[in-house]
Every structure is written in C-alpha cells, then in structure tokens.
Design an enzyme around this catalytic site. Structure first.
Site, PDB file in Angstrom:
ATOM      1  N   GLY A  12      34.274  -8.822  -7.456  1.00 62.24           N
ATOM      2  CA  GLY A  12      35.155  -9.760  -8.127  1.00 62.24           C
ATOM      3  C   GLY A  12      36.287  -9.007  -8.807  1.00 62.24           C
ATOM      4  O   GLY A  12      36.300  -7.769  -8.855  1.00 62.24           O
ATOM      5  N   ASP A  13      37.262  -9.742  -9.304  1.00 59.27           N
ATOM      6  CA  ASP A  13      38.386  -9.157 -10.055  1.00 59.27           C
ATOM      7  C   ASP A  13      39.298  -8.283  -9.202  1.00 59.27           C
ATOM      8  O   ASP A  13      40.052  -7.465  -9.739  1.00 59.27           O
ATOM      9  CB  ASP A  13      37.878  -8.334 -11.259  1.00 59.27           C
ATOM     10  CG  ASP A  13      37.015  -9.143 -12.198  1.00 59.27           C
ATOM     11  OD1 ASP A  13      37.489 -10.185 -12.663  1.00 59.27           O
ATOM     12  OD2 ASP A  13      35.860  -8.742 -12.452  1.00 59.27           O
ATOM     13  N   LYS A  16      42.327 -11.835  -6.335  1.00 55.76           N
ATOM     14  CA  LYS A  16      42.430 -13.011  -5.457  1.00 55.76           C
ATOM     15  C   LYS A  16      43.493 -13.995  -5.950  1.00 55.76           C
ATOM     16  O   LYS A  16      44.200 -14.600  -5.149  1.00 55.76           O
ATOM     17  CB  LYS A  16      41.076 -13.716  -5.367  1.00 55.76           C
ATOM     18  CG  LYS A  16      39.988 -12.892  -4.695  1.00 55.76           C
ATOM     19  CD  LYS A  16      38.681 -13.644  -4.607  1.00 55.76           C
ATOM     20  CE  LYS A  16      38.031 -13.891  -5.944  1.00 55.76           C
ATOM     21  NZ  LYS A  16      37.683 -12.663  -6.687  1.00 55.76           N
ATOM     22  N   HIS A  43      40.784 -15.902 -12.081  1.00 55.39           N
ATOM     23  CA  HIS A  43      41.808 -15.402 -11.170  1.00 55.39           C
ATOM     24  C   HIS A  43      43.153 -15.411 -11.888  1.00 55.39           C
ATOM     25  O   HIS A  43      43.739 -16.468 -12.126  1.00 55.39           O
ATOM     26  CB  HIS A  43      41.858 -16.264  -9.902  1.00 55.39           C
ATOM     27  CG  HIS A  43      40.561 -16.306  -9.164  1.00 55.39           C
ATOM     28  ND1 HIS A  43      40.328 -17.133  -8.089  1.00 55.39           N
ATOM     29  CD2 HIS A  43      39.405 -15.609  -9.342  1.00 55.39           C
ATOM     30  CE1 HIS A  43      39.100 -16.948  -7.636  1.00 55.39           C
ATOM     31  NE2 HIS A  43      38.523 -16.024  -8.394  1.00 55.39           N
ATOM     32  N   ASP A 327      50.361   0.076  -7.172  1.00 57.08           N
ATOM     33  CA  ASP A 327      51.107   0.955  -8.064  1.00 57.08           C
ATOM     34  C   ASP A 327      50.195   1.887  -8.867  1.00 57.08           C
ATOM     35  O   ASP A 327      50.657   2.885  -9.414  1.00 57.08           O
ATOM     36  CB  ASP A 327      51.963   0.123  -9.022  1.00 57.08           C
ATOM     37  CG  ASP A 327      51.142  -0.893  -9.812  1.00 57.08           C
ATOM     38  OD1 ASP A 327      50.125  -1.384  -9.274  1.00 57.08           O
ATOM     39  OD2 ASP A 327      51.510  -1.206 -10.965  1.00 57.08           O
TER      40      ASP A 327
END
Length: 412
Positions: A12-13, A16, A43, A327
C-alpha cells in the site's frame, strides 16, 4: 475501448491516488470504480495549487470531475464518507455525493464494527496485526459469519430491517468483545437515513451500463503484499487486493492490468519488511504517512524487487507498470534496489486459503535480510526489467510538480 485496473504491488501507499488522478487527467474517463477495501484506504492527491485530499471511499479522479462507483466488494462506511465529502466541499468540489453511486449489496460498516476492531487490536498488545482501526475487517468477518443478516447498503432503503440488523450487530459484538463505545441504534439509524437521502443506490446491473458508457479506471486499495490470502499473515487486510475483484466486475470486458510501485518500498504497520532501512526513514520525508495509533510506524526501505516480483506473480502478471516518486533517487544517494535476499531465491506462491502456510512464510521473511543492494543508472528501466513489464507511466512525489512521464521503459 480498454479499461484500466490500478493495483499496488507493495504494502500500500505506493501512489495509487496520484496514478489514478493522472489517468483521469490525461484522457476522458467515465468513472472510477472502487473494487476492494473501504474507509481505511488513503490515496493522496495534491493539486498544483496546493489543495490536498486523502481519498478513502471517493475515487481519486474526483478533482477531475470523474464520478465514483462503489462496487459490492467495497465496505461502505457512511460516517467516514460524510466526513470525506465535507472535506472535498471545503476544497471546492461541489456536491460530491451527486457523482457517487453505490451498489446495494455492499457491506455497511457501523460504529460497533469499528469499536470491536479497536478493542481486539488493543488486546493483542505487542502482537498487534497492524489494523487501521476503522472496522473494515470486522465488518467483513461479521458478513462471513452472518451473511443473511449483515447490514448492507440496500438495507438503508428499509428502515425497519436496517434497525433490526443494526441492533443485531450491536448485541452480537458486545457479547463477543464486551461493552463498546458507540452511539445508540437510533442515532446510527438516523445518520444512515441521511446517507440514504444523499447517495444513489443501484443494483448489480448498473455497472454494465457504466462500462459501456466509456473508459473506466478501477482503483484498488491497499497492496498485494497485504492480500487476505497471499500477504504475510496475520499482518494483512480482510480484502482481495489483486486484480481478481475488478476482473469479476468487468465480466470479460478488456482491461489493462497496471501495477504501481514506488522507487522505494514502504510499509505502514507491523509485519516483515525485508529491505527496511532506518537511515531512509530519516532521509525521505513523508508528509502524508506518519505513525498512526493503530497501524504503528511508517517504514521505508530499498526497492524490494523480490517482494514485488512475488506480487506480480500472485496477480498472474501485469501488463504495465507505473513508477512513482521518481525524483527520490536523485535526492537520496543511499537509496538502492534489492534484487535478492540472503537466504531465499524466490518467495514461493502458496495456495489460496492456506493461511497457516502464509504464517510460516511470514516467520521466514521476518528472519530474512536483503542482499546485493545496488544503485541503477536508470530506475524506470531497471524496475521494468526486474518485474518483467513495460513502465508506461511515472510520477514524482505527490508534493512535487505534476510531472507525468509516459513510456519510460519498453518491455524487457
């Protein structure tokens, strides 16, 4: 017309929300369809003007004017939904409920589910599973135990039946867990009546027409490494986090299977995280993920190609990849990629339903260490080669400029 299914190949995280927002911005989308999870989803989307919202039940295309459909696989929490809608209104979204449809057969989360979830987690002490404390798993468990009586969205259309089912939830969970801090049945029924009047409730045939009306983006919640059957049990979610639910809803309609990963692997809460590196916790700021009272700390690690390959295999493969936080390697020179573990060549895929086997795997991974961490010259190309799929979309961190980079790396 080809739809898109967005699935997180990590814990997760992975970004999305950022990816779904980008997909909705670049071409017309008829709807964002949620196909698992519930109010515990988080999200994050940050607009160029600085407005930020953490999407939980509303789809992450909402800022782009794209409607949301909550399928029967979503656990719907009316109280959390109202709070989320209020924040969207504050940010300038006019009448969020007007662009929301919900399937009648979706389970309803109640304050008693949430209170029982938190009580059970507190009793686990140091052995907490890492729950979000919102009662989603408790709601699913109750639905499995009492399938003909579990409150569902369609029940709000019948006040007598709704009240009876709410009372049964209160009584059963109180008998199981003990006294629960929650409002009265009458208070909850009143809130659910307001929910009924605010949303459009539809039957299972509605989605077919939606799919024919235009391209849809299916937005998954949590990540494959938290899957109820294939994650590191018991530190998992009560939800199928692979493409399976979405493909059931699509009923044969064509769709691209898009897997999402960060350039570094993160985990929020308890459970194995082989490439976790405390030095990265200090080096990589995380404005939208912090230590929570239920999940615990947010851990950062080197890109875990072994775990992400497992996730892709569990899913039956992916058609393409989206890589977020491109980045970060430029800013964090100590960040690398782990392509192998010290004593495990490959994470074996178990049998669906064999939770004892997944728990043994959890024990193995807890004792496993990363090996051969290295820094590639081209992160997108390397990640695509390691996971065996083309990288077709990339983004920077959610707080950075809205840079969308397409077709970063061809298929290996």
């Amino acid at each position: 017309m080809r739809h898109t299914i967005v699935v997180d190949l990590g814990y997760g995280d992975a970004g999305k929300g950022r990816v779904v927002d980008a997909l909705c911005a670049e071409s017309p989308v008829a709807a964002v369809v949620r196909f698992n999870g519930g109010a515990q989803a988080a999200h994050n989307v940050v607009l160029p003007d600085g407005r930020h919202h953490t999407f939980a039940q509303f789809g992450a295309g909402t800022f782009r004017g794209v409607r949301t459909h909550l399928s029967r696989f979503v656990v719907v929490d009316p109280l959390a939904l109202a709070a989320e809608a209020a924040h969207l209104v504050f940010l300038g979204v006019r009448d969020p409920f007007s662009s929301l449809t919900i399937e009648a057969d979706a389970l309803l989360a109640t304050p008693w589910h949430r209170a029982a979830n938190q009580a059970r987690e507190r009793r686990r002490g140091a052995g907490r599973h890492g729950s979000c404390g919102l009662g989603v798993g408790e709601t699913v468990a109750y639905g499995l135990a009492h399938p003909s009586e579990a409150p569902r969205v369609g029940d709000v259309l019948d006040p007598v039946r709704l009240r009876s089912r709410l009372a049964a939830v209160r009584d059963r969970l109180t008998a199981s867990v003990g006294p629960l801090q929650a409002p009265s049945v009458d208070e909850v029924a009143a809130v659910f009546a307001a929910f009924r009047d605010a949303v459009r409730i539809v039957d299972g045939s509605f989605l077919g027409g939606l799919l024919r009306s235009g391209r849809c983006v299916f937005e998954g919640a949590q990540g494959v490494l938290l899957d109820e059957w294939f994650g590191w049990h018991p530190h998992t979610t009560w939800s199928t986090t692979t493409f399976a639910n979405a493909e059931t809803l699509l009923a044969g309609a064509p769709a691209e299977r898009l897997g999402v990963v960060r350039t570094y692997t993160t985990r929020h809460g308890a459970g194995p995280h082989v490439t976790a590196d405390p030095a990265l916790d200090r080096a990589v700021p995380e404005p939208h993920n912090d230590t929570g009272p239920w999940q615990g700390g947010f851990r950062r690690g080197h890109f875990d190609a072994v775990a992400h390959r497992y996730a892709a295999e569990v899913c039956g493969g992916v058609d393409a990849l989206a890589v977020t936080h491109l980045d970060t390697p430029e800013r964090v020179p100590t960040l690398g990629i782990c392509a192998e573990y010290s004593d495990l060549d490959r994470i074996p895929v178990g049998v669906r339903g064999d939770l004892a086997g997944q728990e043994r795997l959890t024990t193995t991974l807890a004792a496993t260490t990363a090996r051969g961490v290295y820094r590639p010259s081209d992160w997108a190309a390397e990640i695509g080669a390691l996971l065996g799929a083309p990288v077709v979309l990339g983004t920077d961190a959610p707080t950075g400029p809205p840079v969308i980079r397409r077709t970063l790396a061809a298929a290996p």
